[in-house]
Scaffold this motif. Structure first.
Motif, PDB file in Angstrom:
ATOM      1  N   GLU A   1      62.663   1.202  88.475  1.00  0.00           N
ATOM      2  CA  GLU A   1      61.645   0.379  89.121  1.00  0.00           C
ATOM      3  C   GLU A   1      60.280   1.020  88.960  1.00  0.00           C
ATOM      4  OE1 GLU A   1      61.991  -0.942  93.263  1.00  0.00           O
ATOM      5  OE2 GLU A   1      64.155  -1.081  92.856  1.00  0.00           O
ATOM      6  N   VAL A   2      59.278   0.183  88.721  1.00  0.00           N
ATOM      7  CA  VAL A   2      57.924   0.693  88.598  1.00  0.00           C
ATOM      8  C   VAL A   2      57.301   0.722  89.988  1.00  0.00           C
ATOM      9  CG1 VAL A   2      55.680   0.345  87.548  1.00  0.00           C
ATOM     10  CG2 VAL A   2      57.753  -0.209  86.270  1.00  0.00           C
ATOM     11  N   SER A   3      57.030   1.910  90.469  1.00  0.00           N
ATOM     12  CA  SER A   3      56.459   2.048  91.805  1.00  0.00           C
ATOM     13  C   SER A   3      54.959   2.308  91.716  1.00  0.00           C
ATOM     14  CB  SER A   3      57.132   3.224  92.522  1.00  0.00           C
ATOM     15  OG  SER A   3      56.381   3.584  93.657  1.00  0.00           O
ATOM     16  N   HIS A   4      54.221   1.739  92.639  1.00  0.00           N
ATOM     17  CA  HIS A   4      52.779   2.012  92.703  1.00  0.00           C
ATOM     18  C   HIS A   4      52.414   2.693  94.013  1.00  0.00           C
ATOM     19  CE1 HIS A   4      52.210  -0.232  89.056  1.00  0.00           C
ATOM     20  NE2 HIS A   4      52.874  -1.239  89.563  1.00  0.00           N
ATOM     21  N   LEU A   5      53.408   3.285  94.673  1.00  0.00           N
ATOM     22  CA  LEU A   5      53.171   3.918  95.981  1.00  0.00           C
ATOM     23  C   LEU A   5      52.003   4.902  95.959  1.00  0.00           C
ATOM     24  CD1 LEU A   5      56.528   4.942  97.709  1.00  0.00           C
ATOM     25  CD2 LEU A   5      54.830   3.278  98.475  1.00  0.00           C
ATOM     26  N   LEU A   6      51.925   5.707  94.898  1.00  0.00           N
ATOM     27  CA  LEU A   6      50.866   6.726  94.830  1.00  0.00           C
ATOM     28  C   LEU A   6      49.728   6.328  93.891  1.00  0.00           C
ATOM     29  CD1 LEU A   6      52.805  10.127  94.962  1.00  0.00           C
ATOM     30  CD2 LEU A   6      51.978   8.690  96.830  1.00  0.00           C
ATOM     31  N   ALA A   7      49.623   5.047  93.583  1.00  0.00           N
ATOM     32  CA  ALA A   7      48.538   4.596  92.703  1.00  0.00           C
ATOM     33  C   ALA A   7      47.192   4.998  93.299  1.00  0.00           C
ATOM     34  CB  ALA A   7      48.613   3.085  92.514  1.00  0.00           C
ATOM     35  N   GLY A   8      46.289   5.480  92.466  1.00  0.00           N
ATOM     36  CA  GLY A   8      44.981   5.910  92.943  1.00  0.00           C
ATOM     37  C   GLY A   8      44.983   7.322  93.515  1.00  0.00           C
ATOM     38  N   HIS A   9      46.135   7.983  93.481  1.00  0.00           N
ATOM     39  CA  HIS A   9      46.203   9.346  94.008  1.00  0.00           C
ATOM     40  C   HIS A   9      46.422  10.365  92.885  1.00  0.00           C
ATOM     41  CE1 HIS A   9      46.144   8.590  98.330  1.00  0.00           C
ATOM     42  NE2 HIS A   9      46.679   7.431  98.002  1.00  0.00           N
ATOM     43  N   LEU A  10      45.656  11.432  92.971  1.00  0.00           N
ATOM     44  CA  LEU A  10      45.821  12.558  92.040  1.00  0.00           C
ATOM     45  C   LEU A  10      46.451  13.719  92.802  1.00  0.00           C
ATOM     46  CD1 LEU A  10      42.322  12.526  90.318  1.00  0.00           C
ATOM     47  CD2 LEU A  10      44.503  12.075  89.207  1.00  0.00           C
ATOM     48  N   ILE A  11      47.515  14.267  92.234  1.00  0.00           N
ATOM     49  CA  ILE A  11      48.163  15.424  92.847  1.00  0.00           C
ATOM     50  C   ILE A  11      47.960  16.611  91.907  1.00  0.00           C
ATOM     51  CG2 ILE A  11      50.304  16.252  93.895  1.00  0.00           C
ATOM     52  CD1 ILE A  11      49.495  13.464  94.922  1.00  0.00           C
ATOM     53  N   SER A  12      47.406  17.697  92.427  1.00  0.00           N
ATOM     54  CA  SER A  12      47.230  18.892  91.597  1.00  0.00           C
ATOM     55  C   SER A  12      48.504  19.731  91.625  1.00  0.00           C
ATOM     56  CB  SER A  12      46.053  19.733  92.107  1.00  0.00           C
ATOM     57  OG  SER A  12      44.837  19.110  91.772  1.00  0.00           O
ATOM     58  N   LEU A  13      48.999  20.041  90.444  1.00  0.00           N
ATOM     59  CA  LEU A  13      50.151  20.929  90.323  1.00  0.00           C
ATOM     60  C   LEU A  13      49.626  22.275  89.841  1.00  0.00           C
ATOM     61  CD1 LEU A  13      52.664  18.541  88.448  1.00  0.00           C
ATOM     62  CD2 LEU A  13      52.199  18.709  90.899  1.00  0.00           C
ATOM     63  N   LEU A  14      49.500  23.209  90.762  1.00  0.00           N
ATOM     64  CA  LEU A  14      48.922  24.512  90.417  1.00  0.00           C
ATOM     65  C   LEU A  14      50.052  25.527  90.310  1.00  0.00           C
ATOM     66  CD1 LEU A  14      45.790  24.638  92.767  1.00  0.00           C
ATOM     67  CD2 LEU A  14      46.078  23.567  90.533  1.00  0.00           C
ATOM     68  N   PHE A  15      50.419  25.849  89.071  1.00  0.00           N
ATOM     69  CA  PHE A  15      51.516  26.782  88.841  1.00  0.00           C
ATOM     70  C   PHE A  15      50.950  28.100  88.331  1.00  0.00           C
ATOM     71  CE2 PHE A  15      55.760  24.736  89.384  1.00  0.00           C
ATOM     72  CZ  PHE A  15      55.284  23.645  90.084  1.00  0.00           C
ATOM     73  N   PHE A  16      50.820  29.053  89.248  1.00  0.00           N
ATOM     74  CA  PHE A  16      50.277  30.363  88.907  1.00  0.00           C
ATOM     75  C   PHE A  16      51.339  31.260  88.281  1.00  0.00           C
ATOM     76  CE2 PHE A  16      47.071  28.793  91.710  1.00  0.00           C
ATOM     77  CZ  PHE A  16      45.897  29.453  91.390  1.00  0.00           C
ATOM     78  N   GLU A  17      52.555  30.767  88.191  1.00  0.00           N
ATOM     79  CA  GLU A  17      53.572  31.438  87.384  1.00  0.00           C
ATOM     80  C   GLU A  17      54.409  30.329  86.773  1.00  0.00           C
ATOM     81  OE1 GLU A  17      56.228  33.885  89.702  1.00  0.00           O
ATOM     82  OE2 GLU A  17      57.124  32.159  90.707  1.00  0.00           O
ATOM     83  N   PRO A  18      54.961  30.582  85.591  1.00  0.00           N
ATOM     84  CA  PRO A  18      55.711  29.497  84.952  1.00  0.00           C
ATOM     85  C   PRO A  18      56.991  29.179  85.711  1.00  0.00           C
ATOM     86  CG  PRO A  18      55.745  31.497  83.590  1.00  0.00           C
ATOM     87  CD  PRO A  18      54.897  31.804  84.773  1.00  0.00           C
ATOM     88  N   SER A  19      57.307  27.912  85.779  1.00  0.00           N
ATOM     89  CA  SER A  19      58.580  27.455  86.334  1.00  0.00           C
ATOM     90  C   SER A  19      58.799  26.052  85.813  1.00  0.00           C
ATOM     91  CB  SER A  19      58.539  27.453  87.860  1.00  0.00           C
ATOM     92  OG  SER A  19      59.739  26.874  88.342  1.00  0.00           O
ATOM     93  N   SER A  20      59.347  25.987  84.613  1.00  0.00           N
ATOM     94  CA  SER A  20      59.391  24.701  83.922  1.00  0.00           C
ATOM     95  C   SER A  20      60.186  23.660  84.692  1.00  0.00           C
ATOM     96  CB  SER A  20      59.969  24.871  82.522  1.00  0.00           C
ATOM     97  OG  SER A  20      61.163  25.619  82.564  1.00  0.00           O
ATOM     98  N   ARG A  21      61.270  24.071  85.318  1.00  0.00           N
ATOM     99  CA  ARG A  21      62.125  23.110  86.011  1.00  0.00           C
ATOM    100  C   ARG A  21      61.412  22.523  87.229  1.00  0.00           C
ATOM    101  NH1 ARG A  21      66.899  23.796  85.175  1.00  0.00           N
ATOM    102  NH2 ARG A  21      66.572  26.041  84.969  1.00  0.00           N
TER     103      ARG A  21
END
Lengths: 330, 330, 330
Positions: free
Chosen positions: C53-73
């Protein structure tokens, strides 16, 4: 590749009120009327973002963000600008992942490859003049300079000007203080050029004596119509400044750490008491960040401190406005 | 995880006119009719992209782009393809950020983790056979090979074939020149396999004597029905070639720099005068890029030079078409 | 910046049934009723994702993913969660690209810069306590802890609890086996805290003698109401376990490789025969991955093995649910 009619440009085009298809490489492309045209568009973008409105202005458009040197703040500001407008990004953040370059590909070819996939290119590069070279290579799409070495970073200056404008409703008849590394700071030089496009602006320059504005730069700004007053001590800061613009002493510019330490020891730092003593209650305090020893965190909660609040967000709105304009969408 | 009924595959499946759910690992999966089925879909994607149409074909789909070695051009082409179709990407561009691998995780587990989040995986990996191994590990979603060492890079060949087809309306009865590192070039070998699926194609091979096609490879292509003529000098290039395909001498393949320098000194470079003397006015000039010494930039503005224009863009359209087809959306 | 009314928090807020605007930093913020509130939202997200399903719940929202160490999973799980809900990400995967940090910027300033562009921040950081510090710096938006050193990784525990709940319909009256590095494993400790929020749960701890649970930790869990039984041999595993949770022996924790080798030689590995001998037909086999010597791949096709299937996917659904809840969208 776009419906927008791009011009073939041998050299940088002045904006002349028409942003559509133009590269944004240097502040010198802007006349007063261009900035006056831009300011309400930035305001519009601010309204859109503050209300979390979902915009589709750039839907169907891919913008390549080519960062040949790391700059997390500028990178995320441009990425956010594209995405807030419903566009999508091709992100190259790490110079080593531009693999073709390591295989010996020319800069021009690299740019033209990304041109083939993109509606616009945003370029960050350590070498002065790179943005102009990229604009020349990418004939069919606009290029935006996100900083080319110590040369230009025009969107920084435009956001600074919007920040002042937003507060005071004008860019004429302003008095400001520019402090810190007045000799080296690209940000301060560029802001002086921007302010010189408007009338009756005065800037006070406060710096260590070793870091005064170069005499030929000074002459040039004066010729452009800016009034410049150099001062030696915070005691000479006039009380009616609309803005203080503080910049860090750039450690990397000093030949020796001793020379650097000597200057920093003099404590070129904004403290609550400095602000209370020499600023007015309407003075806004700006800093391009990162601040390293320039502003005491105790100042952060002061209402006049805009560097961690509106100044950063205005960077987002300014980039949204510029991207929409050059792609013919605003 | 998808509505598409994926098959459990012990080995690579032939396409057989049905792309849905198939891995794209090797050009050998394609029969003539598969390529004939693909070509108009690529054309459709081109129309969509050129008109900046907003597509939602891949809406709700996440495609993982796992690049275990840098390849900025292929990476951005796939990223652009997904985004142009309204899909979204999980991007791993930097091998060191695949942290679980550094903790000792098996390749198969890594692939299965990304499988759990994705509708498809696009894999670039330095080790030959990786794409096949990934396809075996990811039982429920399709895997696309974006280059596995010197083994296969099928989307490159498909875009090359589309580029020729677009120009001449056919893939039969063609005469082409393949030049440069005929011995090592994965691109040229793969194109020969592709052309051998069609009828009455002739290729002239022009290379330094040290870099001639291996005799067993030659025998194999001939057996597949391709007519091959080896030549020693540009003077022997026939004037009726539909395409010239030039590849760089791969420095990294030489045991000594001297051996490399000796060959490069002979100047295996396309110049305007070479093109004017030996090509026809309809010959298209192709190069997989990066070009390093293979084509003089003075040739770039020649209408016949397609390497920096349609050839790159066709890579985007080809990848859009393949992704849409294997996900059952075209 | 959001319509959501965020509270000013001096310290971590308990969820208290209201996720909106809350940071998710520690499992200790959750009471039993919070987890009971969360579980059906995760189930809802699962249905949405499984059906593409195509959800638009977070449309217009930017979430910053700040990974100061690698963790691909973890990185890809959060990225997928945002994108599946129609939101967009600002991705910083590589600590070196956080350029301002290398220029001497404080952690707090870096967080506040990203706060200015984002609706929420997801933080991965090697230093224990970083998530809490970030939550304190970002006053206006929620911060989600994606692992701060050996301190907390709350979304891992929540997904583990959902995985158990999904299978057995309850989080009370369970018997589980926790095996491997019981001394060091953050994952196991956190799961014990989670299970202790519910009633009548028993965990058997199986580890090499050197890696037994610390006595004060043991006392604490017992005080919280969890029944703990330490065993020395697989022969003592009870046959009615609902779940086995296996963790790798963490090589990096050992002073010498010899000490590590001695333990690993004892073969703390789940094999098909171990599973067939000591597990019931309903026991689910879990592992936080990467598995390095913990589970024989021959077990993978066993229906009870959930580590590469539902456990990973539940991570995606759990993060979707949490993001939607803290942003006031679910």
């Amino acid at each position: 590749m776009s419906q927008v009619a791009f011009r073939i440009r041998n050299e940088l085009a002045m904006i002349n009120g028409d942003f559509c298809g133009k590269d944004i490489v240097s502040l010198d492309q802007f006349a007063r009327q261009d900035i006056e045209y831009l300011l309400p568009v930035i305001q519009h973008m601010k309204n859109l973002a503050v209300n979390h409105e979902v915009s589709h202005l750039l839907a169907g458009h891919l913008i390549s963000l080519l960062f040949f040197e790391p700059s997390s703040r500028t990178f995320s500001s441009f990425a956010a600008a594209v995405k807030r407008l419903g566009g999508q990004t091709i992100e190259i953040q790490n110079p080593e992942t531009v693999s073709s370059v390591s295989k010996g590909e020319s800069f021009e070819d690299t740019i033209r490859v990304f041109e083939a996939y993109s509606s616009a290119i945003v370029l960050r590069h350590p070498v002065p003049g790179s943005a102009r070279a990229a604009a020349r290579a990418a004939k069919d799409i606009p290029v935006v300079n996100a900083g080319d070495g110590n040369n230009e970073h025009p969107t920084q200056t435009l956001l600074d000007m919007y920040t002042i404008y937003e507060q005071f409703g004008r860019l004429d008849h302003l008095t400001g203080l520019l402090a810190g590394d007045v000799f080296n700071s690209r940000t301060l030089h560029s802001l002086m050029r921007g302010l010189s496009l408007f009338n009756n602006n005065i800037v006070y320059l406060l710096s260590p004596p070793q870091l005064r504005l170069d005499r030929s730069d000074l002459a040039q700004f004066v010729k452009r119509g800016l009034r410049i007053i150099e001062i030696d001590s915070e005691k000479d800061i006039p009380h009616d400044c609309q803005f203080w613009y503080w910049t860090r002493i750039q450690k990397e510019r000093f030949a020796s750490l001793d020379a650097y330490a000597e200057i920093v020891a003099k404590n070129f730092t904004v403290t609550p008491s400095l602000l209370d003593t020499y600023a007015s209650k309407n003075t806004i305090l700006m800093d391009p960040l990162p601040r390293v020893g320039t502003i005491d965190p105790a100042v952060d909660d002061d209402e006049r401190a805009v560097y961690l609040r509106s100044q950063i967000r205005n960077g987002l709105y300014t980039r949204m406005a510029l991207l929409a304009l050059i792609l013919g969408k605003a």
